[in-house]
Design an enzyme around this catalytic site. Structure first.
Site, PDB file in Angstrom:
ATOM      1  N   LYS A 178      37.526  11.015  40.842  1.00  0.00           N
ATOM      2  CA  LYS A 178      36.731  11.770  39.862  1.00  0.00           C
ATOM      3  C   LYS A 178      37.380  11.731  38.484  1.00  0.00           C
ATOM      4  O   LYS A 178      38.451  12.290  38.277  1.00  0.00           O
ATOM      5  CB  LYS A 178      36.619  13.247  40.281  1.00  0.00           C
ATOM      6  CG  LYS A 178      35.682  14.019  39.346  1.00  0.00           C
ATOM      7  CD  LYS A 178      35.885  15.517  39.385  1.00  0.00           C
ATOM      8  CE  LYS A 178      36.861  16.034  38.364  1.00  0.00           C
ATOM      9  NZ  LYS A 178      36.408  15.910  36.963  1.00  0.00           N
ATOM     10  N   GLY A 229      46.808  15.466  34.689  1.00  0.00           N
ATOM     11  CA  GLY A 229      46.166  16.356  33.724  1.00  0.00           C
ATOM     12  C   GLY A 229      47.158  17.370  33.188  1.00  0.00           C
ATOM     13  O   GLY A 229      48.367  17.120  33.165  1.00  0.00           O
ATOM     14  N   SER A 230      46.641  18.514  32.780  1.00  0.00           N
ATOM     15  CA  SER A 230      47.498  19.500  32.111  1.00  0.00           C
ATOM     16  C   SER A 230      48.318  20.304  33.118  1.00  0.00           C
ATOM     17  O   SER A 230      47.960  20.396  34.298  1.00  0.00           O
ATOM     18  CB  SER A 230      46.626  20.431  31.277  1.00  0.00           C
ATOM     19  OG  SER A 230      45.760  21.138  32.141  1.00  0.00           O
ATOM     20  N   ALA A 232      48.617  23.544  33.236  1.00  0.00           N
ATOM     21  CA  ALA A 232      47.876  24.722  33.708  1.00  0.00           C
ATOM     22  C   ALA A 232      46.959  24.340  34.868  1.00  0.00           C
ATOM     23  O   ALA A 232      46.935  25.020  35.906  1.00  0.00           O
ATOM     24  CB  ALA A 232      47.062  25.318  32.561  1.00  0.00           C
ATOM     25  N   THR A 233      46.213  23.232  34.733  1.00  0.00           N
ATOM     26  CA  THR A 233      45.317  22.821  35.821  1.00  0.00           C
ATOM     27  C   THR A 233      46.134  22.358  37.024  1.00  0.00           C
ATOM     28  O   THR A 233      45.761  22.627  38.172  1.00  0.00           O
ATOM     29  CB  THR A 233      44.362  21.700  35.363  1.00  0.00           C
ATOM     30  OG1 THR A 233      43.773  22.082  34.132  1.00  0.00           O
ATOM     31  CG2 THR A 233      43.262  21.454  36.359  1.00  0.00           C
ATOM     32  N   GLY A 234      47.250  21.682  36.757  1.00  0.00           N
ATOM     33  CA  GLY A 234      48.111  21.225  37.856  1.00  0.00           C
ATOM     34  C   GLY A 234      48.553  22.385  38.738  1.00  0.00           C
ATOM     35  O   GLY A 234      48.585  22.273  39.967  1.00  0.00           O
ATOM     36  N   GLU A 251      50.837  14.614  37.986  1.00  0.00           N
ATOM     37  CA  GLU A 251      51.368  13.967  36.766  1.00  0.00           C
ATOM     38  C   GLU A 251      50.880  14.817  35.608  1.00  0.00           C
ATOM     39  O   GLU A 251      49.689  14.760  35.264  1.00  0.00           O
ATOM     40  CB  GLU A 251      50.794  12.550  36.635  1.00  0.00           C
ATOM     41  CG  GLU A 251      51.294  11.576  37.675  1.00  0.00           C
ATOM     42  CD  GLU A 251      52.712  11.115  37.417  1.00  0.00           C
ATOM     43  OE1 GLU A 251      53.255  11.408  36.337  1.00  0.00           O
ATOM     44  OE2 GLU A 251      53.277  10.481  38.302  1.00  0.00           O
ATOM     45  N   CYS A 285      50.638  11.449  27.454  1.00  0.00           N
ATOM     46  CA  CYS A 285      51.529  12.433  28.097  1.00  0.00           C
ATOM     47  C   CYS A 285      52.974  12.200  27.686  1.00  0.00           C
ATOM     48  O   CYS A 285      53.712  13.136  27.434  1.00  0.00           O
ATOM     49  CB  CYS A 285      51.376  12.354  29.602  1.00  0.00           C
ATOM     50  SG  CYS A 285      51.687  10.700  30.268  1.00  0.00           S
TER      51      CYS A 285
HETATM   52  P1  NAD Z   1      42.856  18.870  32.420  1.00  0.00           P
HETATM   53  O1  NAD Z   1      43.915  19.444  33.283  1.00  0.00           O
HETATM   54  O2  NAD Z   1      42.030  19.778  31.610  1.00  0.00           O
HETATM   55  O3  NAD Z   1      41.809  18.018  33.282  1.00  0.00           O
HETATM   56  C1  NAD Z   1      42.200  16.914  34.080  1.00  0.00           C
HETATM   57  C2  NAD Z   1      41.188  16.709  35.190  1.00  0.00           C
HETATM   58  O4  NAD Z   1      41.205  17.846  36.052  1.00  0.00           O
HETATM   59  C3  NAD Z   1      39.735  16.544  34.741  1.00  0.00           C
HETATM   60  O5  NAD Z   1      39.137  15.544  35.554  1.00  0.00           O
HETATM   61  C4  NAD Z   1      39.130  17.909  35.035  1.00  0.00           C
HETATM   62  O6  NAD Z   1      37.734  17.868  35.286  1.00  0.00           O
HETATM   63  C5  NAD Z   1      39.877  18.303  36.302  1.00  0.00           C
HETATM   64  N1  NAD Z   1      39.964  19.749  36.562  1.00  0.00           N
HETATM   65  C6  NAD Z   1      39.866  20.777  35.688  1.00  0.00           C
HETATM   66  N2  NAD Z   1      40.023  21.960  36.317  1.00  0.00           N
HETATM   67  C7  NAD Z   1      40.261  21.671  37.628  1.00  0.00           C
HETATM   68  C8  NAD Z   1      40.562  22.465  38.773  1.00  0.00           C
HETATM   69  N3  NAD Z   1      40.639  23.789  38.711  1.00  0.00           N
HETATM   70  N4  NAD Z   1      40.797  21.826  39.947  1.00  0.00           N
HETATM   71  C9  NAD Z   1      40.770  20.476  40.014  1.00  0.00           C
HETATM   72  N5  NAD Z   1      40.479  19.681  38.968  1.00  0.00           N
HETATM   73  C10 NAD Z   1      40.235  20.266  37.786  1.00  0.00           C
HETATM   74  O7  NAD Z   1      43.618  17.781  31.536  1.00  0.00           O
HETATM   75  P2  NAD Z   1      43.035  16.946  30.328  1.00  0.00           P
HETATM   76  O8  NAD Z   1      42.883  17.873  29.162  1.00  0.00           O
HETATM   77  O9  NAD Z   1      41.880  16.141  30.811  1.00  0.00           O
HETATM   78  O10 NAD Z   1      44.229  15.910  30.050  1.00  0.00           O
HETATM   79  C11 NAD Z   1      45.264  16.113  29.149  1.00  0.00           C
HETATM   80  C12 NAD Z   1      46.534  16.492  29.878  1.00  0.00           C
HETATM   81  O11 NAD Z   1      46.876  15.483  30.834  1.00  0.00           O
HETATM   82  C13 NAD Z   1      47.723  16.592  28.955  1.00  0.00           C
HETATM   83  O12 NAD Z   1      48.462  17.748  29.270  1.00  0.00           O
HETATM   84  C14 NAD Z   1      48.540  15.343  29.295  1.00  0.00           C
HETATM   85  O13 NAD Z   1      49.896  15.427  28.986  1.00  0.00           O
HETATM   86  C15 NAD Z   1      48.272  15.200  30.749  1.00  0.00           C
HETATM   87  N6  NAD Z   1      48.568  13.832  31.201  1.00  0.00           N
HETATM   88  C16 NAD Z   1      49.650  13.596  32.013  1.00  0.00           C
HETATM   89  C17 NAD Z   1      49.975  12.299  32.402  1.00  0.00           C
HETATM   90  C18 NAD Z   1      51.170  11.974  33.276  1.00  0.00           C
HETATM   91  O14 NAD Z   1      51.225  10.869  33.803  1.00  0.00           O
HETATM   92  N7  NAD Z   1      52.128  12.867  33.431  1.00  0.00           N
HETATM   93  C19 NAD Z   1      49.178  11.245  31.954  1.00  0.00           C
HETATM   94  C20 NAD Z   1      48.101  11.526  31.112  1.00  0.00           C
HETATM   95  C21 NAD Z   1      47.800  12.824  30.757  1.00  0.00           C
END
Ligand code: NAD
Length: 478
Positions: A178, A229-230, A232-234, A251, A285
């Site tokens: 997704k 992702g972020s 907070a969501t992680g 990640e 990231c």
């Molecule tokens: P995000 O956490 O808002 O969203 C990421 C994904 O998670 C999206 O597909 C979103 O729909 C989904 N999501 C949102 N809420 C969810 C939940 N409660 N349960 C499951 N899935 C959910 O992140 P973003 O704003 O899309 O991305 C930016 C962030 O990603 C930055 O913090 C960046 O540093 C990080 N990032 C990390 C890496 C890495 O390899 N460490 C790589 C790229 C980006």
């Protein structure tokens, strides 16, 4: 609410991939081109019933996919890499339209995804003999987990999908993928290519909102979540996956420091340092988010970096001259504008940039700031945008302590004319990856992931691949 672009037909040629079939959906997701701020495409938005169908297909397909050999699965992945290269131009154009990055970087993202995929399937996961004596032979082997749910962000949708996708498939798992609702299109097109390569149900691709991601983390028939992702969501993902004790790889975000020693040559390193900070307009990231410069070279470094910023070509990523595109979405744009305002209010000095153009699209020029209060948001938060503070130090231990004074721990770098000394300092950074005289260099053979709150587990290398497998001991009495 974003406007539709006038007189431009909306692109709607997108489909979900479920059980080897391309499917539409009642609900739609509008997708905005961040260079214009206007909706340019719409794609199907998967329902919970679609998710259930995709997971059930993945579970059925797993029965035979898990019995294939590594070399059989490697040959499927090589076909995937070839398809990426064959469709590189159309995928890259779409990636730039939905994500905003310059077209050359979109091409590089797809090319790199293909190369990393081929790299990963060259890695062997051997059966380890732990004990062998007169009475028994005890071996450790790794078997696939089952259905892997992959959730990706909007900053590098192709690359960040391919890493976990290929890891999961090569190790014998099936997948439900997704992408972010901000950038679903290139991933759906990838799904169309995968449909003709993999057996039905082995790969399923669903576009959907955050609630679909949440449902994946709760799903009883998904065995592992690979989330990028972020932070907070992680944390939500980990808490939610605990309900079914899923395996989880996270990640997450970074607030990556670069420490510039007094023996570094500011002019020689400025270009690399600037690019590692502002690539994809800071939406990476592992981009440099804080620069700590020794007082002896501080002024020269500020001058050299400002010269780079002044030459930077910001614009629509489809223009081949563009080096830096827009922020990807309005939410991120508003957040970065807020951080710029907060930084100005805190008394910092703007060296260059800092003015927000009054044009359509989410553009912010590369912005460098000095004289920054170290408790202000630009230092403590992950800005994920084109504003970077240059912070002065006189004592190296103090710089290392300040670099480590964060809950983030993704990566960092040290810049010096003495690589041996650089390595010693790199080892003191509390991060998953520390570079010397470079930043952002990764490989399929090298584990990548975050320390502290920047992650959980690793991607890539044999270490990352084992994260998609269950270790099992087989003990045979003689
Ligand atoms: P995000 O956490 O808002 O969203 C990421 C994904 O998670 C999206 O597909 C979103 O729909 C989904 N999501 C949102 N809420 C969810 C939940 N409660 N349960 C499951 N899935 C959910 O992140 P973003 O704003 O899309 O991305 C930016 C962030 O990603 C930055 O913090 C960046 O540093 C990080 N990032 C990390 C890496 C890495 O390899 N460490 C790589 C790229 C980006």
């Amino acid at each position: 609410m974003a406007e539709r672009a006038d007189n431009v037909p909306l692109r709607t040629d997108f489909a979900l991939l479920i059980d080897g079939e391309l499917r539409s959906a009642k609900a739609k997701l509008d997708v905005i081109n961040p260079a214009t701020g206007a909706v340019f495409a719409a794609c199907p938005k998967a329902s919970i019933a679609d998710l259930d169908a995709a997971v059930a297909a993945g579970r059925r397909a797993f029965k035979s996919w898990k019995k294939t050999t590594y070399s059989e699965r490697a040959s499927y992945v090589k076909k995937l890499a070839a398809a990426l290269r064959e469709h590189q131009d159309e995928l890259a154009t779409l990636l730039t339209q939905e994500q905003g990055k310059p077209i050359g970087q979109s091409i590089a993202e797809i090319d790199r995804g293909a190369a990393q995929s081929e790299g990963m399937v060259g890695i062997e996961i051997p059966i380890e003999t732990l004990i062998e004596d007169d009475q028994r032979k005890i071996e450790l082997f790794y078997r696939p987990l089952g259905v892997v749910g992959i959730i990706t962000p909007w900053n590098a949708p192709v690359n960040l999908a391919l890493g976990p996708l290929v890891s999961a498939l090569y190790t014998g798992n099936t997948v439900v993928l997704k992408p972010s609702p901000y950038t679903p299109l290139t991933t759906l097109k990838l799904g169309e290519l995968l449909k003709d390569i993999f057996p039905a149900g082995v790969v399923n691709v669903l576009a959907g909102g955050d609630e679909l991601g949440q449902a994946m983390t709760e799903h009883v028939d998904i065995d592992k979540i690979s989330f990028t992702g972020s932070v907070a969501t992680g944390k939500n993902v980990l808490a939610s996956a605990a309900g079914t004790l899923k395996r989880v790889t996270l990640e997450l975000g970074g607030n990556d420091p670069a420490i510039i020693l007094e023996d570094a040559d500011p002019k020689a390193i400025a270009k690399k340092l600037f690019f590692a900070s502002f690539v994809n307009s800071g939406q990476v990231c592992m981009a440099i988010k804080r620069i700590y410069a020794h007082e002896k070279i501080y002024d020269a470094l500020c001058t050299a970096l400002t010269a780079e910023a002044k030459q930077a070509k910001v614009g629509n990523g489809l223009d081949p001259e563009t080096e830096f595109g827009p922020l990807q979405n309005k939410m991120q744009y508003d957040k970065v504008v807020d951080i710029i305002e907060d930084t100005k209010r805190s008394g910092a000095r703007i060296l260059c940039g800092g003015e927000i153009p009054n044009t359509p699209g989410y553009f912010i020029p590369p912005t460098l700031v000095t004289d920054v209060d170290e408790t202000s948001r630009i230092v403590t938060e992950e800005q994920f945008g084109p504003i970077v503070p240059i912070l002065k130090y006189s004592d190296l231990d103090d710089a290392i302590e300040r670099a480590n004074n964060t809950r983030f721990g993704l990566s960092g770098s040290v810049w010096t004319s003495d690589p041996t000394r650089g390595r010693e300092i790199a080892a003191q950074l509390e991060v998953g990856t520390a570079w010397v005289n470079q930043h952002r260099a990764t490989s399929a053979f090298v584990p990548f992931g975050g320390a502290k709150e920047s992650g959980y587990g690793r991607q890539y290398s044999v270490l990352g691949l084992k994260g998609y497998m269950e270790p099992e001991v087989i003990s045979v009495a003689k």
